[in-house]
Design a protein around this motif. Sequence first.
Motif, mmCIF file in Angstrom:
data_model
loop_
_atom_site.group_PDB
_atom_site.id
_atom_site.type_symbol
_atom_site.label_atom_id
_atom_site.label_comp_id
_atom_site.label_asym_id
_atom_site.label_seq_id
_atom_site.Cartn_x
_atom_site.Cartn_y
_atom_site.Cartn_z
ATOM 1 N N ALA A 67 -25.446 17.856 17.310
ATOM 2 C CA ALA A 67 -25.955 17.839 15.937
ATOM 3 C C ALA A 67 -26.337 16.417 15.569
ATOM 4 O O ALA A 67 -25.675 15.465 15.964
ATOM 5 N N VAL A 68 -27.416 16.302 14.834
ATOM 6 C CA VAL A 68 -27.885 15.002 14.339
ATOM 7 C C VAL A 68 -27.936 15.094 12.822
ATOM 8 O O VAL A 68 -28.565 15.986 12.265
ATOM 9 N N HIS A 69 -27.229 14.188 12.152
ATOM 10 C CA HIS A 69 -27.193 14.189 10.692
ATOM 11 C C HIS A 69 -28.469 13.564 10.147
ATOM 12 O O HIS A 69 -28.905 12.509 10.611
ATOM 13 N N VAL A 70 -29.057 14.244 9.178
ATOM 14 C CA VAL A 70 -30.288 13.764 8.561
ATOM 15 C C VAL A 70 -29.974 13.425 7.123
ATOM 16 O O VAL A 70 -29.462 14.277 6.398
ATOM 17 N N PRO A 71 -30.198 12.286 6.602
ATOM 18 C CA PRO A 71 -30.622 11.064 7.283
ATOM 19 C C PRO A 71 -29.416 10.413 7.938
ATOM 20 O O PRO A 71 -28.289 10.612 7.535
ATOM 21 N N GLY A 72 -29.678 9.650 8.946
ATOM 22 C CA GLY A 72 -28.612 8.948 9.648
ATOM 23 C C GLY A 72 -29.195 8.020 10.685
ATOM 24 O O GLY A 72 -30.385 8.086 11.013
ATOM 25 N N PRO A 73 -28.377 7.136 11.241
ATOM 26 C CA PRO A 73 -28.866 6.187 12.234
ATOM 27 C C PRO A 73 -29.411 6.855 13.491
ATOM 28 O O PRO A 73 -30.414 6.424 14.048
ATOM 29 N N GLY A 74 -28.751 7.916 13.960
ATOM 30 C CA GLY A 74 -29.224 8.616 15.154
ATOM 31 C C GLY A 74 -30.565 9.278 14.932
ATOM 32 O O GLY A 74 -31.444 9.255 15.791
ATOM 33 N N TYR A 75 -30.743 9.862 13.762
ATOM 34 C CA TYR A 75 -32.012 10.488 13.417
ATOM 35 C C TYR A 75 -33.114 9.444 13.326
ATOM 36 O O TYR A 75 -34.222 9.653 13.811
ATOM 37 N N THR A 76 -32.800 8.309 12.719
ATOM 38 C CA THR A 76 -33.782 7.229 12.592
ATOM 39 C C THR A 76 -34.186 6.686 13.956
ATOM 40 O O THR A 76 -35.348 6.356 14.182
ATOM 41 N N ALA A 77 -33.230 6.616 14.887
ATOM 42 C CA ALA A 77 -33.530 6.095 16.231
ATOM 43 C C ALA A 77 -34.330 7.086 17.047
ATOM 44 O O ALA A 77 -34.991 6.693 18.016
ATOM 45 N N GLY A 78 -34.290 8.370 16.724
ATOM 46 C CA GLY A 78 -35.061 9.363 17.464
ATOM 47 C C GLY A 78 -34.219 10.303 18.303
ATOM 48 O O GLY A 78 -34.757 11.005 19.159
ATOM 49 N N LEU A 79 -32.917 10.359 18.070
ATOM 50 C CA LEU A 79 -32.073 11.291 18.822
ATOM 51 C C LEU A 79 -32.317 12.714 18.329
ATOM 52 O O LEU A 79 -32.519 12.947 17.138
ATOM 53 N N VAL A 80 -32.306 13.651 19.269
ATOM 54 C CA VAL A 80 -32.453 15.059 18.927
ATOM 55 C C VAL A 80 -31.334 15.842 19.593
ATOM 56 O O VAL A 80 -30.686 15.366 20.530
ATOM 57 N N ARG A 81 -31.112 17.046 19.101
ATOM 58 C CA ARG A 81 -30.073 17.899 19.656
ATOM 59 C C ARG A 81 -30.382 18.202 21.119
ATOM 60 O O ARG A 81 -31.510 18.528 21.475
ATOM 61 N N GLY A 82 -29.385 18.055 21.977
ATOM 62 C CA GLY A 82 -29.556 18.305 23.402
ATOM 63 C C GLY A 82 -29.686 17.039 24.227
ATOM 64 O O GLY A 82 -29.602 17.087 25.454
ATOM 65 N N ASP A 83 -29.903 15.892 23.569
ATOM 66 C CA ASP A 83 -29.974 14.625 24.298
ATOM 67 C C ASP A 83 -28.597 14.299 24.881
ATOM 68 O O ASP A 83 -27.576 14.618 24.298
ATOM 69 N N VAL A 84 -28.596 13.660 26.052
ATOM 70 C CA VAL A 84 -27.350 13.226 26.686
ATOM 71 C C VAL A 84 -27.309 11.706 26.593
ATOM 72 O O VAL A 84 -28.184 11.019 27.118
ATOM 73 N N LEU A 85 -26.278 11.185 25.918
ATOM 74 C CA LEU A 85 -26.124 9.741 25.774
ATOM 75 C C LEU A 85 -25.397 9.219 27.005
ATOM 76 O O LEU A 85 -24.296 9.665 27.326
ATOM 77 N N LEU A 86 -26.017 8.279 27.710
ATOM 78 C CA LEU A 86 -25.461 7.768 28.956
ATOM 79 C C LEU A 86 -24.880 6.369 28.819
ATOM 80 O O LEU A 86 -23.937 6.021 29.532
ATOM 81 N N GLN A 87 -25.464 5.555 27.939
ATOM 82 C CA GLN A 87 -24.989 4.184 27.794
ATOM 83 C C GLN A 87 -25.195 3.744 26.360
ATOM 84 O O GLN A 87 -26.228 3.997 25.750
ATOM 85 N N PHE A 88 -24.167 3.075 25.820
ATOM 86 C CA PHE A 88 -24.225 2.546 24.461
ATOM 87 C C PHE A 88 -24.023 1.045 24.573
ATOM 88 O O PHE A 88 -22.904 0.574 24.787
#
Length: 188
Positions: free
Chosen positions: A121-142
């Motif tokens: 889930a991506v919260h709208v509005p939020g930093p992840g949404y602003t960066a371009g993350l979408v549901r189903g993305d796999v985060l590998l490195q932060f």
Amino acid sequence: MEQTALRPKPMPGQDRRDEDDTPAPARRPHAAPRRARRLRTLLCGLFAGTVLLLAGVGIGSVGATVIGMSRLAELRRQAPPPAPWAKATPATTLDPVSARAGATLGVEAVDAEKAGAVVIAVHVPGPGYTAGLVRGDVLLQFGATRVDTAADLVRAVAHARPGRGVLLTVRHISGGYQQLTVVPGIVT
């Protein structure tokens, strides 16, 4: 034998029996049962349609509940068991002033099958949404931290400084990799 050629035929709309110019009502002996049958068929059709519609809605909602519950059970299986020494504290005992402000990405993630954290889930509005993350993305490195589980992502985000951009490596559902810059927000 009767000769019909010599008998005058009545004009259309006139009947030989009625000499007083009042037309006789047309007799339709079978019209009433036919109307009743049509009405009965219409009402039965409406009833059957209503039952089918409600049954479809009921089956759909049951199916959605079952699918949702199976997904919830899967997420609960993935979650680590609670520590036996940890006691649950009611939310009313927490002092809002003593709660530490932390960084957030505005996403919800679970462990991926292999390495990484899957965004569910991506919260709208939020930093992840602003960066371009979408549901189903796999985060590998932060940033410089490798993300193998959702807990690794939580720890990395908690140590990040809010308001500063962090490079995020993401694998999309399509299989492509991308590096995004995300600016963690502040949770109060």
